[in-house]
Design a protein around this motif. Structure first.
Motif, short mmCIF file in Angstrom:
data_model
loop_
_atom_site.label_atom_id
_atom_site.label_comp_id
_atom_site.label_asym_id
_atom_site.label_seq_id
_atom_site.Cartn_x
_atom_site.Cartn_y
_atom_site.Cartn_z
N PRO A 199 0.82 -1.22 0.00
CA PRO A 199 0.00 0.00 0.00
C PRO A 199 0.85 1.28 0.00
O PRO A 199 0.52 2.24 -0.68
CB PRO A 199 -0.82 -0.12 1.30
N THR A 200 1.95 1.27 0.76
CA THR A 200 2.82 2.45 0.78
C THR A 200 3.50 2.67 -0.57
O THR A 200 3.65 3.81 -1.02
CB THR A 200 3.88 2.29 1.88
N ILE A 201 3.90 1.57 -1.22
CA ILE A 201 4.48 1.70 -2.56
C ILE A 201 3.46 2.33 -3.51
O ILE A 201 3.78 3.21 -4.31
CB ILE A 201 4.94 0.33 -3.08
N GLY A 202 2.22 1.86 -3.40
CA GLY A 202 1.16 2.44 -4.24
C GLY A 202 0.95 3.91 -3.98
O GLY A 202 0.81 4.71 -4.91
N VAL A 203 0.95 4.31 -2.71
CA VAL A 203 0.79 5.73 -2.37
C VAL A 203 1.94 6.56 -2.94
O VAL A 203 1.75 7.64 -3.49
CB VAL A 203 0.70 5.90 -0.84
N ALA A 204 3.18 6.05 -2.81
CA ALA A 204 4.34 6.78 -3.33
C ALA A 204 4.24 6.95 -4.85
O ALA A 204 4.56 8.02 -5.38
CB ALA A 204 5.63 6.02 -2.97
N MET A 205 3.77 5.92 -5.54
CA MET A 205 3.65 6.01 -6.99
C MET A 205 2.53 6.98 -7.40
O MET A 205 2.66 7.73 -8.38
CB MET A 205 3.38 4.63 -7.58
N VAL A 206 1.43 6.98 -6.63
CA VAL A 206 0.32 7.89 -6.94
C VAL A 206 0.77 9.35 -6.78
O VAL A 206 0.55 10.20 -7.66
CB VAL A 206 -0.89 7.60 -6.03
N LEU A 207 1.40 9.66 -5.65
CA LEU A 207 1.85 11.03 -5.42
C LEU A 207 2.93 11.43 -6.43
O LEU A 207 2.97 12.59 -6.86
CB LEU A 207 2.38 11.16 -3.99
N SER A 208 3.78 10.50 -6.84
CA SER A 208 4.79 10.82 -7.86
C SER A 208 4.13 11.07 -9.21
O SER A 208 4.57 11.94 -9.97
CB SER A 208 5.78 9.66 -7.97
N THR A 209 3.06 10.33 -9.51
CA THR A 209 2.33 10.56 -10.77
C THR A 209 1.77 11.97 -10.83
O THR A 209 1.91 12.67 -11.83
CB THR A 209 1.18 9.54 -10.91
#
Length: 276
Positions: A199-209
């Motif tokens: 979930p944290t990896i997903g959050v990091a990728m969303v915010l980077s997007t």
């Protein structure tokens, strides 16, 4: 009643700021994208966007997706080394180095990469001086590859910070139990740590997007013409033609691209707070 009034006073200033500086401009841009001077509702601005900039929209999506894949691989690798490596000296040096891009603005990063990746830039000069390349063999990495390199370099610090923090928070007894059973570090990473930090990896990728979709300086300074990213097109429509409706229509398309990923972030945040 008195307590309710106090709560209203407490949240009132923050709510007013959000309404004035976020909701009102957002509403104005949405209305402008779907209306014109003669029609209360029209899709003509979107027709113009897809007729003129469909290649740029596709280019933007591809640049962001490729950057995200490379970013995820590098961030997970660096985080895993920091968390699992027994060589503490190397870990401290790595933990210091990966944080440096956090304190450099995007426009400075773009200028650094422009002087580093150009045909006569620092990278090619070092390769020529070391004898690995001749001046005739050097090529410029400005363009789509330079944009990806810049995005990954700049966002790697942010995503690694989030992922490394999540990996460090994994219950140590889980890792110790796996070690006692003879699991290698690689197996501990894939079987114990990664499932818990997804979930944290997903959050990091969303915010980077969202960050990469909104950066103007990098494609403007690293890009080499067409196709280019949507932020450059939006700036061009406003600065050259004063065409706010078409620029806002491109903004709506950007909202929609980010909205699908933002849904994941909001759902994860609400779940973490026990709201779901």
């Amino acid at each position: 009643m008195r307590h309710a009034f106090k709560y209203c006073l407490l949240v009132g200033p923050a709510t007013l700021l959000i309404a004035v500086f976020f909701l009102w401009p957002l509403g104005f841009s949405l209305i402008s994208a779907f209306t014109s001077d003669t029609q209360p509702f029209t899709l003509a601005h979107f027709d113009k966007v897809f007729a003129l900039y469909s290649n740029d929209i596709l280019f933007t999506v591809l640049i962001v997706l490729v950057s995200l894949v490379i970013l995820a691989l590098l961030s997970i690798t660096i985080s895993a080394i920091i968390v699992l490596s027994p060589f503490r000296g190397i870990v401290k040096a790595l933990a210091f180095l990966y944080r440096l891009p956090l304190f450099i603005p995007f426009i400075v990063t773009a200028q650094m990469m422009r002087t580093f990746l150009a045909k006569n830039g620092l990278m090619n000069n070092v390769l020529v001086a070391s004898g690995l390349l001749t001046p005739m063999d050097t090529t410029s990495l400005l363009g789509w590859s330079g944009i990806i390199i810049t995005f990954v370099w700049k966002q790697m610090a942010f995503s690694t910070l989030l992922i490394c923090g999540a990996m460090s928070a994994v219950e140590p007894s889980h890792i110790l139990a796996a070690k006692n059973l003879g699991a290698s570090r690689l197996r501990i990473l894939f079987d114990i740590i990664l499932p818990q930090v997804l979930p944290t990896i997903g959050v990091a990728m969303v915010l980077s997007t969202v960050t990469m979709m909104s950066v103007l300086s990098v494609p403007l300074m690293i890009g080499t013409g067409t196709p280019t990213m949507m932020t450059v097109d939006m700036a061009f429509r406003v600065n050259s033609y004063g065409d706010y409706p078409v620029a806002n229509a491109m903004g709506v398309i950007s909202y929609l691209i980010c909205a699908a990923l933002s849904w994941f972030y909001l759902r994860h945040s609400l779940h973490a707070k026990g709201a779901l």
